[in-house]
Motif scaffolding. Structure first.
Motif, short mmCIF file in Angstrom:
data_model
loop_
_atom_site.label_atom_id
_atom_site.label_comp_id
_atom_site.label_asym_id
_atom_site.label_seq_id
_atom_site.Cartn_x
_atom_site.Cartn_y
_atom_site.Cartn_z
N CYS A 32 0.84 -1.20 0.00
CA CYS A 32 0.00 0.00 0.00
C CYS A 32 0.88 1.25 0.00
O CYS A 32 1.78 1.38 0.83
CB CYS A 32 -0.92 -0.01 1.22
SG CYS A 32 -1.95 1.47 1.32
N CYS A 35 -0.42 3.32 3.62
CA CYS A 35 -0.11 2.85 4.98
C CYS A 35 1.04 1.85 5.01
O CYS A 35 1.51 1.50 6.10
CB CYS A 35 -1.35 2.26 5.64
SG CYS A 35 -1.82 0.62 5.05
N CYS A 46 -6.52 -1.47 -0.59
CA CYS A 46 -5.89 -1.91 0.66
C CYS A 46 -6.97 -2.31 1.67
O CYS A 46 -7.92 -1.56 1.88
CB CYS A 46 -5.05 -0.76 1.23
SG CYS A 46 -4.33 -1.12 2.84
N CYS A 49 -6.58 0.38 4.91
CA CYS A 49 -6.92 1.82 4.87
C CYS A 49 -7.74 2.19 3.64
O CYS A 49 -8.08 3.36 3.47
CB CYS A 49 -5.64 2.66 4.94
SG CYS A 49 -4.70 2.70 3.40
ZN LIG Z 1 -3.22 0.90 3.22
#
Ligand SMILES: [Zn+2]
Length: 136
Positions: A32, A35, A46, A49
């Motif tokens: 990701c 994050c 993701c 997040c």
């Molecule tokens: Zn993420």
């Protein structure tokens, strides 16, 4: 012409970098861009997040057996010659779980937590499949 008789994947735009990496004998995972969490299987969002952006990172391919099963019956005629074979779920060091055949370990010698590492087996001219072997 390959002798491989099993099923092979149909790469998509989303998964092509994964399969390209395997052809180069590298395990690459999506990470990701927001994050930093790794994702596997390849997917557009993701699960931590919900960010869409990701980069591809080469990873170690090392992990530990989470679980496994021994196949004694072929789920496709192309796998009949490989019987019995072991399908393992492995917790990679990067925090994702990956399923592949586990080679070079007798079923009675497999245990939860067994250290393994990824290896690469050319299936066809286009596709290399990941497998796991006992680490070291
Ligand atoms: Zn993420």
């Amino acid at each position: 012409m390959s002798d491989y008789a099993g099923l092979t994947p149909q790469p998509t735009a989303e998964t092509q970098p994964y399969w390209d990496g395997l052809n180069d004998h590298k395990l690459r995972l999506q990470r990701c861009a927001d994050c930093g969490k790794f994702r596997h299987y390849p997917r557009p969002v993701c699960d931590a997040c919900y960010a869409m952006e990701a980069t591809w990172r080469q990873v170690s391919g090392r992990g530990r057996v989470h679980s496994w099963t021994v196949a004694h019956h072929p789920f496709h005629p192309g796998f009949k010659a490989e019987l019995p074979y072991v399908l393992a779920t492995v917790d990679l060091e990067e925090g994702v779980r990956m399923i592949a055949q586990l080679r070079s370990v007798a079923p009675e010698a497999i245990a939860i937590g067994l250290p393994v590492e990824v290896a690469f087996e050319r299936a066809t001219d286009e596709v290399t499949l990941p497998v796991f072997r006992k680490a070291g």
